[in-house]
Write a protein that holds these residues in place. Structure first.
Motif, PDB file in Angstrom:
ATOM      1  N   MET A  24      67.329  31.796  72.169  1.00 21.91           N
ATOM      2  CA  MET A  24      68.103  31.117  73.210  1.00 21.91           C
ATOM      3  C   MET A  24      68.836  32.124  74.087  1.00 21.91           C
ATOM      4  SD  MET A  24      70.002  28.110  71.186  1.00 21.91           S
ATOM      5  CE  MET A  24      69.202  26.575  70.933  1.00 21.91           C
ATOM      6  N   ASN A  25      69.116  31.709  75.315  1.00 21.31           N
ATOM      7  CA  ASN A  25      69.961  32.553  76.155  1.00 21.31           C
ATOM      8  C   ASN A  25      71.424  32.162  75.927  1.00 21.31           C
ATOM      9  OD1 ASN A  25      70.611  30.326  77.803  1.00 21.31           O
ATOM     10  ND2 ASN A  25      68.820  30.684  79.093  1.00 21.31           N
ATOM     11  N   ARG A  26      72.293  32.909  76.553  1.00 22.86           N
ATOM     12  CA  ARG A  26      73.720  32.736  76.328  1.00 22.86           C
ATOM     13  C   ARG A  26      74.194  31.304  76.635  1.00 22.86           C
ATOM     14  NH1 ARG A  26      78.253  37.013  77.963  1.00 22.86           N
ATOM     15  NH2 ARG A  26      76.645  38.363  77.108  1.00 22.86           N
ATOM     16  N   LYS A  27      73.669  30.727  77.721  1.00 20.92           N
ATOM     17  CA  LYS A  27      74.113  29.394  78.105  1.00 20.92           C
ATOM     18  C   LYS A  27      73.643  28.340  77.096  1.00 20.92           C
ATOM     19  CE  LYS A  27      74.120  25.918  81.714  1.00 20.92           C
ATOM     20  NZ  LYS A  27      73.770  24.874  80.720  1.00 20.92           N
ATOM     21  N   GLN A  28      72.398  28.473  76.638  1.00 22.88           N
ATOM     22  CA  GLN A  28      71.878  27.517  75.647  1.00 22.88           C
ATOM     23  C   GLN A  28      72.692  27.579  74.360  1.00 22.88           C
ATOM     24  OE1 GLN A  28      67.909  29.210  75.794  1.00 22.88           O
ATOM     25  NE2 GLN A  28      67.070  27.291  76.604  1.00 22.88           N
ATOM     26  N   ARG A  29      73.057  28.798  73.973  1.00 23.46           N
ATOM     27  CA  ARG A  29      73.867  28.948  72.756  1.00 23.46           C
ATOM     28  C   ARG A  29      75.250  28.333  72.926  1.00 23.46           C
ATOM     29  NH1 ARG A  29      71.290  34.229  71.005  1.00 23.46           N
ATOM     30  NH2 ARG A  29      72.402  35.243  72.685  1.00 23.46           N
ATOM     31  N   ALA A  30      75.845  28.565  74.086  1.00 19.29           N
ATOM     32  CA  ALA A  30      77.188  28.009  74.336  1.00 19.29           C
ATOM     33  C   ALA A  30      77.143  26.483  74.311  1.00 19.29           C
ATOM     34  CB  ALA A  30      77.721  28.517  75.671  1.00 19.29           C
ATOM     35  N   ASP A  31      76.083  25.920  74.904  1.00 14.97           N
ATOM     36  CA  ASP A  31      75.939  24.453  74.915  1.00 14.97           C
ATOM     37  C   ASP A  31      75.795  23.916  73.490  1.00 14.97           C
ATOM     38  OD1 ASP A  31      76.107  24.306  77.623  1.00 14.97           O
ATOM     39  OD2 ASP A  31      73.942  24.131  77.971  1.00 14.97           O
ATOM     40  N   LEU A  32      74.959  24.588  72.709  1.00 11.32           N
ATOM     41  CA  LEU A  32      74.745  24.160  71.331  1.00 11.32           C
ATOM     42  C   LEU A  32      76.064  24.218  70.553  1.00 11.32           C
ATOM     43  CD1 LEU A  32      72.906  23.438  68.938  1.00 11.32           C
ATOM     44  CD2 LEU A  32      72.350  25.860  68.705  1.00 11.32           C
ATOM     45  N   ALA A  33      76.792  25.302  70.715  1.00  8.63           N
ATOM     46  CA  ALA A  33      78.065  25.460  69.999  1.00  8.63           C
ATOM     47  C   ALA A  33      79.048  24.361  70.403  1.00  8.63           C
ATOM     48  CB  ALA A  33      78.656  26.833  70.283  1.00  8.63           C
ATOM     49  N   ARG A  34      79.111  24.064  71.684  1.00  9.11           N
ATOM     50  CA  ARG A  34      80.044  23.023  72.144  1.00  9.11           C
ATOM     51  C   ARG A  34      79.697  21.657  71.583  1.00  9.11           C
ATOM     52  NH1 ARG A  34      81.008  24.429  78.548  1.00  9.11           N
ATOM     53  NH2 ARG A  34      82.611  26.010  78.155  1.00  9.11           N
ATOM     54  N   ARG A  35      78.420  21.389  71.468  1.00  7.65           N
ATOM     55  CA  ARG A  35      77.996  20.075  70.979  1.00  7.65           C
ATOM     56  C   ARG A  35      78.150  19.940  69.472  1.00  7.65           C
ATOM     57  NH1 ARG A  35      72.815  19.573  71.096  1.00  7.65           N
ATOM     58  NH2 ARG A  35      72.254  21.453  72.268  1.00  7.65           N
ATOM     59  N   ARG A  36      77.890  21.024  68.730  1.00  8.09           N
ATOM     60  CA  ARG A  36      77.707  20.870  67.286  1.00  8.09           C
ATOM     61  C   ARG A  36      78.707  21.595  66.390  1.00  8.09           C
ATOM     62  NH1 ARG A  36      72.361  19.906  65.764  1.00  8.09           N
ATOM     63  NH2 ARG A  36      73.466  18.913  64.066  1.00  8.09           N
ATOM     64  N   ILE A  37      79.487  22.516  66.987  1.00  7.96           N
ATOM     65  CA  ILE A  37      80.308  23.383  66.143  1.00  7.96           C
ATOM     66  C   ILE A  37      81.788  23.261  66.485  1.00  7.96           C
ATOM     67  CG2 ILE A  37      80.725  25.802  65.446  1.00  7.96           C
ATOM     68  CD1 ILE A  37      77.790  26.376  66.124  1.00  7.96           C
ATOM     69  N   GLY A  38      82.627  23.284  65.443  1.00  4.70           N
ATOM     70  CA  GLY A  38      84.073  23.386  65.636  1.00  4.70           C
ATOM     71  C   GLY A  38      84.519  24.681  64.990  1.00  4.70           C
ATOM     72  N   MET A  39      85.444  25.385  65.638  1.00  4.13           N
ATOM     73  CA  MET A  39      85.837  26.693  65.088  1.00  4.13           C
ATOM     74  C   MET A  39      87.353  26.818  65.057  1.00  4.13           C
ATOM     75  SD  MET A  39      83.856  30.164  65.740  1.00  4.13           S
ATOM     76  CE  MET A  39      84.298  31.709  64.955  1.00  4.13           C
ATOM     77  N   VAL A  40      87.862  27.214  63.897  1.00  7.05           N
ATOM     78  CA  VAL A  40      89.289  27.490  63.735  1.00  7.05           C
ATOM     79  C   VAL A  40      89.446  28.999  63.676  1.00  7.05           C
ATOM     80  CG1 VAL A  40      91.346  27.155  62.310  1.00  7.05           C
ATOM     81  CG2 VAL A  40      89.540  25.405  62.324  1.00  7.05           C
ATOM     82  N   PHE A  41      90.206  29.549  64.609  1.00 11.25           N
ATOM     83  CA  PHE A  41      90.380  30.999  64.678  1.00 11.25           C
ATOM     84  C   PHE A  41      91.658  31.420  63.985  1.00 11.25           C
ATOM     85  CE2 PHE A  41      87.960  29.621  68.339  1.00 11.25           C
ATOM     86  CZ  PHE A  41      86.921  30.530  68.395  1.00 11.25           C
ATOM     87  N   GLN A  42      91.617  32.604  63.422  1.00 13.97           N
ATOM     88  CA  GLN A  42      92.785  33.162  62.761  1.00 13.97           C
ATOM     89  C   GLN A  42      93.961  33.274  63.747  1.00 13.97           C
ATOM     90  OE1 GLN A  42      91.595  36.797  60.965  1.00 13.97           O
ATOM     91  NE2 GLN A  42      93.381  36.877  59.632  1.00 13.97           N
ATOM     92  N   SER A  43      93.640  33.657  64.969  1.00 17.15           N
ATOM     93  CA  SER A  43      94.707  33.826  65.968  1.00 17.15           C
ATOM     94  C   SER A  43      94.732  32.654  66.959  1.00 17.15           C
ATOM     95  CB  SER A  43      94.555  35.159  66.663  1.00 17.15           C
ATOM     96  OG  SER A  43      93.198  35.435  66.924  1.00 17.15           O
ATOM     97  N   TYR A  44      94.266  31.506  66.517  1.00 18.81           N
ATOM     98  CA  TYR A  44      94.342  30.189  67.181  1.00 18.81           C
ATOM     99  C   TYR A  44      93.470  30.030  68.428  1.00 18.81           C
ATOM    100  CZ  TYR A  44      98.645  31.172  64.624  1.00 18.81           C
ATOM    101  OH  TYR A  44      99.536  31.625  63.724  1.00 18.81           O
ATOM    102  N   HIS A  45      93.542  31.007  69.370  1.00 22.84           N
ATOM    103  CA  HIS A  45      92.757  30.914  70.608  1.00 22.84           C
ATOM    104  C   HIS A  45      92.947  29.602  71.346  1.00 22.84           C
ATOM    105  CE1 HIS A  45      89.739  34.388  69.852  1.00 22.84           C
ATOM    106  NE2 HIS A  45      90.794  34.542  69.092  1.00 22.84           N
ATOM    107  N   LEU A  46      94.184  29.135  71.456  1.00 19.33           N
ATOM    108  CA  LEU A  46      94.451  27.938  72.262  1.00 19.33           C
ATOM    109  C   LEU A  46      94.480  28.348  73.733  1.00 19.33           C
ATOM    110  CD1 LEU A  46      97.312  26.385  70.100  1.00 19.33           C
ATOM    111  CD2 LEU A  46      94.861  25.914  69.988  1.00 19.33           C
ATOM    112  N   LEU A  47      94.215  27.395  74.612  1.00 14.08           N
ATOM    113  CA  LEU A  47      94.286  27.706  76.043  1.00 14.08           C
ATOM    114  C   LEU A  47      95.738  27.551  76.495  1.00 14.08           C
ATOM    115  CD1 LEU A  47      90.968  26.169  77.405  1.00 14.08           C
ATOM    116  CD2 LEU A  47      91.443  28.423  76.449  1.00 14.08           C
TER     117      LEU A  47
END
Ligand code: ADP
Ligand code: ADP
Length: 232
Positions: free
Chosen positions: A72-95
Motif C-alpha cells: 500500500m501507499n502512504r494514503k491507503q495505509r492512513a485510510d486503513l488505520a483511520r477505519r480500523r485502528i485505535g491507538m493510545v499513545f504514551q504521550s497522548y498526542h491530543l490535538l
C-alpha cells in the motif's frame, strides 16, 4: 488478523545504522489480547508504530486481514488505520486546538455516521470516562492523567478492529487503571484485537498472550510455547 514476516526497521544517524526491529515474525489472531513487554529500547514503541501504520520506513511483509499493507501507499495505509485502528499513545498526542469533545469525536468524523448518532456516542463516552465536565476544555487545561483518559476514549469510541496501546495507564491512579483495563477486556470480548505495551504486571495480567522483545527480537512468546508443544 495480522501477519508480520521478516519485519525490519533501522534508524540511520550519519554513518551509523541502529537496528530497532530485526526480522520480527508475528501472527496475531482476531480475538487476542496481547501484552508486549521488554526493557527500554527493545523496540516496543517502534513495533506499535508499524502496526498502527504511523511508520512506513520498515521492510518486510505485513498483512492486515485481507489487505497487503506492504504493497500500500502512504494514503491507503492512513485510510486503513483511520477505519480500523485505535491507538493510545504514551504521550497522548491530543490535538491542541481541539476541545476534549472534539478530540474524542475525531475517529467518528472519518466514518459515515449521522451527526446525531455521533453526538450521542461522544456524550456516552464522556460520561463513561467521567469527563463530562471537561468536554469544552483544551488539552493544555487538563492534567496528565485527564489527557491520558481523553486519549484512551478517543482510541476506543469507534470500536476499532485493532486497539494499540503504549503504556496506556502510566499516568493514572491504580483504581482508574483497573477500570480502564476492565474496559479493554470488555472491548476485546466484543471483538477488538488488543496489543498493549506495558511494564505493569497488573495490566499485563489482562492479556492472554505475552511477547517479550529484546534488542528488536522476539525473545519469548507465550503463544509460541504453546504452538511448539502442539507440534511435538
Ligand atoms: P521501546 O519502546 O522498547 O523503549 P523504542 O521502539 O522506542 O523502544 O526504541 C527502540 C530503539 O530505537 C531505541 O534504541 C531508540 O533510541 C531508537 N529509536 C526510536 N526512534 C528513533 C528515531 N526516530 N531515531 C533514532 N532512533 C530511534
Ligand atoms: P512515545 O512512546 O509516546 O512515542 P517517546 O518519548 O518514546 O514517546 O518517543 C517520542 C518520539 O521520539 C517517537 O516518535 C520516537 O520514534 C522518537 N524517538 C525515540 N527515541 C529516539 C531517539 N533515540 N532518537 C530520535 N528519536 C527518538
Amino acid at each position: 488478523m495480522i501477519e508480520l514476516r521478516n519485519l525490519e526497521r533501522s534508524y540511520k544517524t550519519g554513518h551509523m545504522e541502529t537496528w530497532v526491529l530485526r526480522r520480527v515474525n508475528l501472527t496475531i489472531q482476531p480475538w487476542e489480547f496481547i501484552t508486549i513487554m521488554g526493557p527500554s529500547g527493545a523496540g516496543k514503541s517502534s513495533l506499535l508504530n508499524v502496526l498502527g501504520m504511523l511508520d512506513d520506513q520498515w521492510r518486510g511483509e505485513f498483512e492486515f486481514d485481507e489487505e497487503t499493507v506492504h504493497r500500500m501507499n502512504r494514503k491507503q495505509r492512513a485510510d486503513l488505520a483511520r477505519r480500523r485502528i485505535g491507538m493510545v499513545f504514551q504521550s497522548y498526542h491530543l490535538l491542541d486546538d481541539l476541545t476534549v469533545a472534539e478530540n474524542i469525536d475525531l475517529p467518528l468524523s472519518y466514518k459515515d455516521i449521522p451527526r446525531t448518532d455521533r453526538q450521542g456516542l461522544v456524550a456516552d463516552t464522556l460520561d463513561r470516562f467521567n469527563i463530562v465536565g471537561k468536554k469544552d476544555l483544551y488539552p493544555h487545561q487538563l492534567s496528565g492523567g485527564q489527557q491520558q483518559l481523553v486519549g484512551i476514549a478517543r482510541a476506543m469510541i469507534h470500536k476499532p478492529a485493532l486497539l494499540l496501546a503504549d503504556e496506556p495507564t502510566g499516568n493514572l491512579q491504580s483504581k482508574q487503571a483497573k477500570e480502564i483495563m476492565e474496559m479493554f477486556r470488555q472491548l476485546n470480548e466484543e471483538g477488538t484485537t488488543i496489543v498493549q505495551v506495558t511494564h505493569s504486571e497488573a495490566n499485563a495480567a489482562y492479556g492472554t498472550r505475552t511477547i517479550e522483545l529484546r534488542d528488536g527480537w522476539v525473545h519469548s512468546d507465550t503463544a509460541g510455547e504453546v504452538a511448539d508443544t502442539a507440534e511435538e
